[in-house]
Design an enzyme around this catalytic site. Structure first.
Site, PDB file in Angstrom:
ATOM      1  N   CYS A 290       0.601  -0.353  10.258  1.00 20.70           N
ATOM      2  CA  CYS A 290       0.136  -1.327   9.276  1.00 20.70           C
ATOM      3  C   CYS A 290       1.279  -2.052   8.567  1.00 20.70           C
ATOM      4  CB  CYS A 290      -0.761  -0.641   8.246  1.00 20.70           C
ATOM      5  SG  CYS A 290      -1.533  -1.803   7.100  1.00 20.70           S
TER       6      CYS A 290
ATOM      7  N   ARG B 258     -18.143  -2.065  17.389  1.00 16.55           N
ATOM      8  CA  ARG B 258     -17.514  -3.349  17.103  1.00 16.55           C
ATOM      9  C   ARG B 258     -16.253  -3.558  17.926  1.00 16.55           C
ATOM     10  NH1 ARG B 258     -16.748  -3.922  11.238  1.00 16.55           N
ATOM     11  NH2 ARG B 258     -18.857  -4.755  11.279  1.00 16.55           N
TER      12      ARG B 258
ATOM     13  N   CYS C 189     -19.002   3.189   8.168  1.00 18.43           N
ATOM     14  CA  CYS C 189     -18.301   2.441   9.212  1.00 18.43           C
ATOM     15  C   CYS C 189     -16.987   3.182   9.453  1.00 18.43           C
ATOM     16  CB  CYS C 189     -18.055   1.014   8.751  1.00 18.43           C
ATOM     17  SG  CYS C 189     -17.081   0.013   9.905  1.00 18.43           S
TER      18      CYS C 189
ATOM     19  N   CYS D 155     -19.645  -4.859   3.053  1.00 16.26           N
ATOM     20  CA  CYS D 155     -18.849  -3.733   3.529  1.00 16.26           C
ATOM     21  C   CYS D 155     -17.525  -3.752   2.786  1.00 16.26           C
ATOM     22  CB  CYS D 155     -18.615  -3.837   5.034  1.00 16.26           C
ATOM     23  SG  CYS D 155     -17.635  -2.470   5.737  1.00 16.26           S
TER      24      CYS D 155
ATOM     25  N   CYS E  41       0.848  -1.189   0.000  1.00 15.56           N
ATOM     26  CA  CYS E  41       0.000   0.000   0.000  1.00 15.56           C
ATOM     27  C   CYS E  41       0.888   1.246   0.000  1.00 15.56           C
ATOM     28  CB  CYS E  41      -0.889  -0.007   1.233  1.00 15.56           C
ATOM     29  SG  CYS E  41      -1.960   1.449   1.370  1.00 15.56           S
TER      30      CYS E  41
ATOM     31  N   CYS F  74     -17.045  -8.325   4.847  1.00 18.41           N
ATOM     32  CA  CYS F  74     -16.259  -7.117   4.659  1.00 18.41           C
ATOM     33  C   CYS F  74     -15.033  -7.433   3.803  1.00 18.41           C
ATOM     34  CB  CYS F  74     -15.808  -6.558   6.002  1.00 18.41           C
ATOM     35  SG  CYS F  74     -17.170  -6.270   7.169  1.00 18.41           S
TER      36      CYS F  74
ATOM     37  N   CYS G 160       0.855   4.420   6.979  1.00 20.45           N
ATOM     38  CA  CYS G 160       0.257   4.248   8.306  1.00 20.45           C
ATOM     39  C   CYS G 160       1.223   3.495   9.222  1.00 20.45           C
ATOM     40  CB  CYS G 160      -1.060   3.489   8.198  1.00 20.45           C
ATOM     41  SG  CYS G 160      -2.279   4.286   7.109  1.00 20.45           S
TER      42      CYS G 160
END
Length: 381
Positions: free
Chosen positions: A95, A301, A225, A165, A88, A134, A92
């Site tokens: 991650c 959640r 979400c 999702c 990616c 998801c 972040c």
């Protein structure tokens, strides 16, 4: 001293098992809330007061709020699948999928998962008891070439009777409407933390970029979400600010994941927390309870980090108002609690799985007054 708050206090009745004794009326009673109009935003000061309440008082109020808006022992169960893993372009700090950290984490990038493999996983998720499927892709944003693939996945999964999702990074207005027209139920785009602490987490997209995508999704009529990752080195003030950000939205997210950082060696924040120590579990549960009170109609959640909890700690989290969690041994690239253990715990706690409730899109015919051209538009729901 009472806390000024625009929301009405909860009304209890004599046959309510959660009713408190009149001799136990404390400051905490002034910060219980019922369903209210979105214009009546909760104050940051009230959120701070909630965080400071005695733990058991806070849980009592969170469970009371929860029972006003949801069936008390029903939980929504989701399954999460990575449809594009690794490399990616975002940086972040938590991650392992970030291309910026791949030399240290050693995570191998993978191509898009074949549609038939995704559908097979969705069928397995439904058979196991999940009501929502998801799908996450390690993109900064989907490309135009990715959209037909994404749209087909949504339609195929919805055809199975599952809620859908997706989390694909940032979206344009056109992409949001494409997802809405395909029938997407939820779009996940976490704020992660407070605006103040955000630069310590990621630099390749701004806080306002995230809010803009949430606004695009909301305008297209897709449920939002959006949640956080606690335990990244932020302070309680940052957790207060994050809750305030969500509660102040015109419509708070319908689904709010509250993750505990799973520190991954080789990521900047993972290495930091492995060195300094993790956030106490009770502070995580406290954050869940405050979120439940401030966003009373949202699913809250219990997400990443759950695999490290004992049965008793998970029970406390459900008492605090969590009413959604992930099935499956993996959450993208990190471990999750085993399904067999989840089934055992649900039986012991008397929890039942919520049935699937996918959104039914009803297109409206619109006629352009200037050109008389007809087109179908899916209104926001």
């Amino acid at each position: 001293m009472s806390i000024a708050d625009p929301r009405p206090a909860i009304q209890t009745s004599s046959n309510n098992p959660l009713e408190t004794n009149s001799n136990l009326q404390t400051q905490s009673d002034t910060v219980t809330h019922s369903k209210m109009s979105n214009a009546q935003a909760i104050s940051r000061e009230t959120i701070a007061t909630l965080f400071d309440l005695p733990f058991m008082d806070l849980l009592l109020q969170a469970q009371t709020i929860h029972r006003q808006h949801f069936k008390p022992n029903e939980v929504q169960i989701s399954t999460l699948l990575s449809i594009k893993t690794g490399n990616c372009p975002e940086d972040c700090g938590y991650c392992s999928q970030s291309g910026h950290h791949r030399k240290k984490t050693g995570l191998q990038a993978e191509k898009r998962l074949a549609i038939d493999k995704v559908i097979a996983a969705a069928k397995q998720a439904k058979a196991s008891g999940s009501s929502r499927f998801c799908m996450g892709a390690a993109w900064k944003h989907p490309s135009d070439q990715d959209m037909p693939y994404v749209v087909e996945l949504i339609r195929e999964v919805k055809a199975l009777g599952l809620e859908t999702c997706m989390t694909l990074g940032m979206l344009s207005e056109q992409q949001s409407w494409q997802l809405a027209e395909a029938g997407l139920d939820y779009y996940n785009h976490n704020l992660d933390t407070s605006r103040r602490y955000y630069d310590e987490v990621v630099s390749t997209r701004s806080y306002d970029d995230r809010l803009d995508t949430i606004a695009q999704v909301r305008a297209a009529g897709i449920h939002v979400c959006s949640g956080s990752i606690v335990g990244m080195g932020e302070t309680r003030e940052d957790r207060i600010d994050w809750v305030y950000e969500l509660a102040s939205m015109a419509v708070p997210p319908e689904s709010i994941p509250v993750n505990l950082l799973v520190p991954i060696r080789g990521t900047p924040l993972g290495d930091k927390i492995l060195s300094e120590g993790q956030l106490p579990v009770l502070e995580w549960i406290r954050t869940i309870a405050v979120t439940r009170i401030c966003c009373p109609t949202s699913y809250v959640r219990l997400s990443a980090g759950r695999e490290s909890l004992s049965d008793s700690e998970q029970a406390l989290a459900f008492m605090a108002g969590a009413n959604s969690f992930f099935y499956g041994d993996k959450l993208l690239t990190t471990d999750n609690a085993s399904q067999s253990n989840d089934d055992r715990l649900m039986r012991q706690l008397g929890l039942i799985a919520q049935p699937s409730r996918p959104r039914i899109s009803q297109a409206v015919m619109v006629i352009d007054a200037m050109t008389a051209q007809r087109s179908e538009v899916i209104p926001p729901v």
